[in-house]
Scaffold this motif. Structure first.
Motif, short mmCIF file in Angstrom:
data_model
loop_
_atom_site.label_atom_id
_atom_site.label_comp_id
_atom_site.label_asym_id
_atom_site.label_seq_id
_atom_site.Cartn_x
_atom_site.Cartn_y
_atom_site.Cartn_z
N PHE A 126 0.83 -1.20 0.00
CA PHE A 126 0.00 0.00 0.00
C PHE A 126 0.87 1.25 0.00
N GLN A 127 1.94 1.24 0.80
CA GLN A 127 2.83 2.39 0.84
C GLN A 127 3.46 2.66 -0.52
N ILE A 128 3.87 1.57 -1.21
CA ILE A 128 4.48 1.74 -2.52
C ILE A 128 3.51 2.38 -3.49
N TRP A 129 2.27 1.93 -3.49
CA TRP A 129 1.32 2.49 -4.45
C TRP A 129 0.87 3.89 -4.05
N ARG A 130 0.90 4.17 -2.77
CA ARG A 130 0.70 5.58 -2.38
C ARG A 130 1.84 6.43 -2.91
N GLY A 131 3.03 5.87 -2.87
CA GLY A 131 4.18 6.59 -3.42
C GLY A 131 4.07 6.78 -4.92
N VAL A 132 3.62 5.74 -5.63
CA VAL A 132 3.42 5.87 -7.08
C VAL A 132 2.39 6.96 -7.38
N LEU A 133 1.32 7.01 -6.57
CA LEU A 133 0.31 8.06 -6.74
C LEU A 133 0.91 9.44 -6.50
N ALA A 134 1.74 9.55 -5.46
CA ALA A 134 2.41 10.83 -5.18
C ALA A 134 3.33 11.21 -6.32
N GLY A 135 4.08 10.23 -6.85
CA GLY A 135 4.97 10.51 -7.97
C GLY A 135 4.22 10.93 -9.22
N ALA A 136 3.09 10.26 -9.49
CA ALA A 136 2.27 10.63 -10.64
C ALA A 136 1.71 12.05 -10.46
N SER A 137 1.29 12.39 -9.24
CA SER A 137 0.77 13.74 -8.97
C SER A 137 1.87 14.79 -9.18
N ALA A 138 3.09 14.46 -8.76
CA ALA A 138 4.21 15.39 -8.92
C ALA A 138 4.54 15.62 -10.39
N SER A 139 4.57 14.55 -11.18
CA SER A 139 4.86 14.71 -12.60
C SER A 139 3.70 15.42 -13.31
N LEU A 140 2.48 15.21 -12.83
CA LEU A 140 1.32 15.89 -13.41
C LEU A 140 1.42 17.41 -13.19
N VAL A 141 1.77 17.80 -11.96
CA VAL A 141 1.87 19.23 -11.64
C VAL A 141 3.10 19.86 -12.27
N GLY A 142 4.28 19.25 -12.02
CA GLY A 142 5.53 19.89 -12.41
C GLY A 142 5.79 19.88 -13.90
N ILE A 143 5.33 18.85 -14.60
CA ILE A 143 5.57 18.74 -16.04
C ILE A 143 4.25 18.85 -16.81
N GLY A 144 3.29 18.00 -16.45
CA GLY A 144 2.04 17.94 -17.21
C GLY A 144 1.30 19.26 -17.29
N LEU A 145 1.22 19.99 -16.17
CA LEU A 145 0.51 21.27 -16.16
C LEU A 145 1.46 22.46 -16.26
N ALA A 146 2.49 22.49 -15.41
CA ALA A 146 3.37 23.67 -15.37
C ALA A 146 4.03 23.93 -16.70
N ARG A 147 4.35 22.88 -17.45
CA ARG A 147 4.94 23.10 -18.76
C ARG A 147 3.91 23.06 -19.88
N PHE A 148 3.14 21.97 -19.93
CA PHE A 148 2.36 21.72 -21.14
C PHE A 148 1.06 22.50 -21.22
N ALA A 149 0.57 23.00 -20.11
CA ALA A 149 -0.64 23.81 -20.20
C ALA A 149 -0.39 25.10 -20.97
N TYR A 150 0.88 25.51 -21.05
CA TYR A 150 1.21 26.75 -21.78
C TYR A 150 0.99 26.60 -23.28
N THR A 151 1.15 25.36 -23.80
CA THR A 151 1.03 25.16 -25.25
C THR A 151 -0.36 25.52 -25.78
N PRO A 152 -1.45 24.99 -25.21
CA PRO A 152 -2.77 25.42 -25.70
C PRO A 152 -3.13 26.86 -25.30
N LEU A 153 -2.40 27.41 -24.32
CA LEU A 153 -2.65 28.80 -23.92
C LEU A 153 -1.97 29.81 -24.85
N LEU A 154 -0.95 29.36 -25.57
CA LEU A 154 -0.14 30.29 -26.38
C LEU A 154 -0.96 31.10 -27.38
#
Length: 402
Positions: free
Chosen positions: A14-42
């Motif tokens: 359970f701890q490992i999959w909570r960690g995977v969820l945390a990692g997925a959330s981090a990549s979603l925020v730091g890369i998925g949104l912080a970088r890529f949301a700018y492309t359709p906004l341009l």
């Protein structure tokens, strides 16, 4: 006793999959949104006269420059604070940057906050996955790494669906809406990080041992950097190419970005699964060839079906290449676990340097060429071709050495 052991095993899982969820959330925020949301906004930022087209592309490149800074400084940060605390701080920084970008005070203000969002993304990319994967069995690291980097694809898909809806309320409201999503994900990930660093294997080197990079490892760093160049045309210019270059409008551009995002959701899981079955080296070569074919398509034709295929495939490998390179680096350093995190930092830095340099360079060429989009895609395809050649040469060299 068996029951107690079973409960402990379930708790660890359970701890490992909570960690995977945390990692997925981090990549979603730091890369998925912080970088890529700018492309359709341009296109919308240009259309609303926040900034002219000649400078708006440079604001997109600011995030990539920040990504380089974040990748370079991540190691120093974790020497002074626990990795979990650094990861939390970086997700908060990305959230604050979204709020700040809702107020286009000046070019310098906007540039600084786009740079800050890139710093958070670079640090999250370097730290999140290794922090989690150190607790995952080697036979499952391909799939677990893919699950973590699926966050990037989810962010891309979200930016292509949420952003057009938010834009109906205005640019100001769009940035604040992205900040709200980022804050929720930060809360989700807050307690999901491992409380302690994973202990080194008994067969590992001393923590301060620094084995010299092998030719195969140096080739991997070069390939990853060249791969970054190949991705930049789609990452920054795809939506603008469809919307303004082909004259199909912002909604059509957002549609292709959704396809890009759908590919990005599936890409890490598929590439991770392929790596678990065929090995990271072979999976990486397949990835380079598929990307080359996809990036060259917009050079050859503006046909809608071909552009859809290009969007999906490049989208798949934008995050999908990451677990392959991370896993390949760990393969090459299988007997040196203490050096694996350093190798991943070096690989990420190589990617960040080439990504930032090519983003600025392609933005410059775009303005000087009078908006020649196909030139940008041709350069990206050439970089991927060189990356594949480097990989084949490195493979032959290692085979002949053995």
């Amino acid at each position: 006793m068996q029951h107690a052991v079973s409960n402990q095993t379930k708790g660890a899982s359970f701890q490992i999959w909570r960690g995977v969820l945390a990692g997925a959330s981090a990549s979603l925020v730091g890369i998925g949104l912080a970088r890529f949301a700018y492309t359709p906004l341009l296109p919308a930022i240009i259309g609303a006269h926040w900034f002219p087209a000649s400078t708006a592309a440079y604001l997109g490149a600011a995030n990539l420059g920040g990504y380089l800074v974040g990748a370079l400084t991540a190691g120093a940060l974790v020497r002074h604070a626990r990795a979990a605390n650094v990861l939390r701080a970086m997700m908060l920084l990305a959230t604050i940057a979204f709020v700040a970008c809702a107020y286009p005070v000046s070019f310098a203000w906007f540039f600084a906050w786009r740079l800050a969002s890139g710093i958070s993304g670079g640090a999250l990319m370097v730290l999140a996955a290794p922090t989690i994967l150190a607790h995952v069995a080697p036979s499952r690291r391909g799939f677990a790494g893919g699950a973590i980097f699926t966050g990037v694809g989810l962010g891309i898909a979200a930016s292509g669906t949420i952003v057009p809806l938010l834009l109906r309320q205005g640019l100001h409201e769009t940035w604040l809406g992205l900040a709200a999503v980022s804050l929720v994900l930060t809360i989700v990930a807050w307690n999901g990080w491992p409380p302690h660093e994973a202990p080194l294997s008994h067969t590992s080197d001393h923590p301060h041992t620094k084995p010299a990079p092998t030719p195969a490892l140096r080739a991997l760093f070069a390939e990853y950097g060249l791969n970054a160049v190949g991705l930049v045309p789609h990452m920054i210019f795809l939506v603008d190419y469809v919307a303004r270059g082909l004259g199909r409008g912002v909604d059509a551009g957002a549609y292709y970005w959704v396809l890009y995002g759908l590919g990005a959701i599936a890409g890490p899981l598929l590439s991770g699964h392929l790596a678990d079955r065929a090995g990271f080296g072979r999976a990486l070569r397949v990835a380079l060839l598929l990307q080359l074919a996809a990036v060259v398509l917009p050079v050859l034709s503006s046909n809608a079906a071909l552009l859809m295929i290009s969007s999906v495939v490049v989208g798949a490998f934008t995050p999908g290449i990451v677990p392959l390179v991370l896993g390949r680096a760990n393969e090459l350093l299988a007997h040196h676990p203490a050096a694996q995190k350093r190798a991943w930092r070096t690989a990420t830095t190589s990617f960040a340097v080439m990504q930032a340099a090519s983003a600025y360079g392609l933005s410059f060429l775009f303005s000087k060429s009078g908006g020649d989009y196909r030139l940008l895609f041709a350069i990206g395809a050439a970089a991927l071709g060189v990356a594949f050649i480097v990989d084949v040469i490195a493979l032959r060299a290692s085979t002949s050495t053995r």
